[in-house]
Design a protein around this motif. Structure first.
Motif, PDB file in Angstrom:
ATOM      1  N   PRO A 173     -64.606  -7.758  38.289  1.00 41.32           N
ATOM      2  CA  PRO A 173     -64.724  -8.247  36.916  1.00 41.32           C
ATOM      3  C   PRO A 173     -64.769  -7.141  35.859  1.00 41.32           C
ATOM      4  CG  PRO A 173     -66.624  -8.930  38.226  1.00 41.32           C
ATOM      5  CD  PRO A 173     -65.693  -8.220  39.141  1.00 41.32           C
ATOM      6  N   ILE A 174     -65.368  -6.013  36.181  1.00 38.35           N
ATOM      7  CA  ILE A 174     -65.442  -4.937  35.190  1.00 38.35           C
ATOM      8  C   ILE A 174     -64.042  -4.397  34.905  1.00 38.35           C
ATOM      9  CG2 ILE A 174     -66.312  -2.594  34.748  1.00 38.35           C
ATOM     10  CD1 ILE A 174     -68.834  -3.456  36.391  1.00 38.35           C
ATOM     11  N   GLN A 175     -63.267  -4.146  35.948  1.00 38.40           N
ATOM     12  CA  GLN A 175     -61.909  -3.627  35.779  1.00 38.40           C
ATOM     13  C   GLN A 175     -61.006  -4.648  35.087  1.00 38.40           C
ATOM     14  OE1 GLN A 175     -60.837  -0.359  36.527  1.00 38.40           O
ATOM     15  NE2 GLN A 175     -59.272  -1.120  35.122  1.00 38.40           N
ATOM     16  N   ILE A 176     -61.067  -5.897  35.530  1.00 37.43           N
ATOM     17  CA  ILE A 176     -60.219  -6.943  34.944  1.00 37.43           C
ATOM     18  C   ILE A 176     -60.549  -7.114  33.465  1.00 37.43           C
ATOM     19  CG2 ILE A 176     -59.635  -9.414  34.996  1.00 37.43           C
ATOM     20  CD1 ILE A 176     -58.468  -7.807  37.357  1.00 37.43           C
ATOM     21  N   CYS A 177     -61.824  -7.125  33.121  1.00 41.85           N
ATOM     22  CA  CYS A 177     -62.223  -7.272  31.715  1.00 41.85           C
ATOM     23  C   CYS A 177     -61.764  -6.076  30.877  1.00 41.85           C
ATOM     24  CB  CYS A 177     -63.735  -7.464  31.591  1.00 41.85           C
ATOM     25  SG  CYS A 177     -64.294  -9.091  32.149  1.00 41.85           S
ATOM     26  N   GLN A 178     -61.856  -4.883  31.428  1.00 36.14           N
ATOM     27  CA  GLN A 178     -61.370  -3.691  30.710  1.00 36.14           C
ATOM     28  C   GLN A 178     -59.866  -3.774  30.477  1.00 36.14           C
ATOM     29  OE1 GLN A 178     -62.711  -0.416  33.175  1.00 36.14           O
ATOM     30  NE2 GLN A 178     -64.730  -0.374  32.207  1.00 36.14           N
ATOM     31  N   ASP A 179     -59.124  -4.159  31.501  1.00 37.12           N
ATOM     32  CA  ASP A 179     -57.670  -4.281  31.371  1.00 37.12           C
ATOM     33  C   ASP A 179     -57.298  -5.372  30.361  1.00 37.12           C
ATOM     34  OD1 ASP A 179     -57.525  -2.334  33.335  1.00 37.12           O
ATOM     35  OD2 ASP A 179     -56.923  -3.731  34.928  1.00 37.12           O
TER      36      ASP A 179
END
Length: 189
Positions: A173-179
């Motif tokens: 979720p952290i990576q997806i939200c950043q992207d």
């Protein structure tokens, strides 16, 4: 996550069985409780108490289970004497309080939340987040759609990004939200 119109709510409705996919299929294992559109599953003419019985029944509870859980539902919703008023007189926050209280007391295997918690006050939102964390620790599956990326990162183990009806990415979720954030800020007018 995804922009408005990307297909998030439609996907949730397919999971709940209220919308049929035009192709493919959706398979669900377990009891679903959903907070989709504000007011769905409630009769506006009925009191909150009457809607507990009706909505609990729609979620698969027996009359005995509804009676056993009524006090806990009312305590969690914390809307006082309004429980005996028709829900058409409720504020949006009171509506969400009651809907969420019924949903979590229905013993769902899967809880689907579509932006509904953004309506309540901060204290109630925090109360809901704490309860969702408890339920997740006991094995509940949460399907959560939100534009609040920080809340999504706190509640979810995985995130899916839907763009124009297609799955663009799924994962941490952290990576997806950043992207997603980088994409939306770069493509904004």
């Amino acid at each position: 996550i995804g922009r408005n119109g990307s297909g998030k709510s439609t996907l949730l409705q397919m999971i709940c069985g209220t919308v049929t996919p035009t192709e493919g299929s959706v398979s669900v294992g377990g009891r679903i409780a959903a907070l989709l559109e504000l007011g769905s599953g409630f009769n506006p003419e009925f009191t909150g108490s009457e809607n507990i019985a009706m909505n609990g029944s729609l979620l698969g509870l027996t009359n005995q289970e509804i009676a056993e859980r009524r006090d806990d539902i009312m305590a969690f919703a914390d809307i006082g004497d309004f429980i005996e008023q028709p829900v058409k007189k409720y504020s949006s926050g009171m509506f969400v309080r009651l809907a969420f209280a019924i949903a979590i007391h229905a013993s769902p295997d899967i809880l689907i939340v579509d932006e509904a918690l953004s309506v309540g006050d901060v204290a109630f939102q925090n109360k809901c987040m704490a309860r969702i964390r408890e339920l997740r620790e006991s094995g509940l599956t949460l399907v959560f759609v939100s534009h609040d990326l920080s809340r999504l990162q706190l509640l979810c183990d995985r995130a899916a990004w839907i763009h124009q009806g297609q799955l663009r990415a799924i994962g941490n979720p952290i990576q997806i939200c950043q992207d997603y954030y980088a994409f939306t800020t770069a493509s904004s007018p």
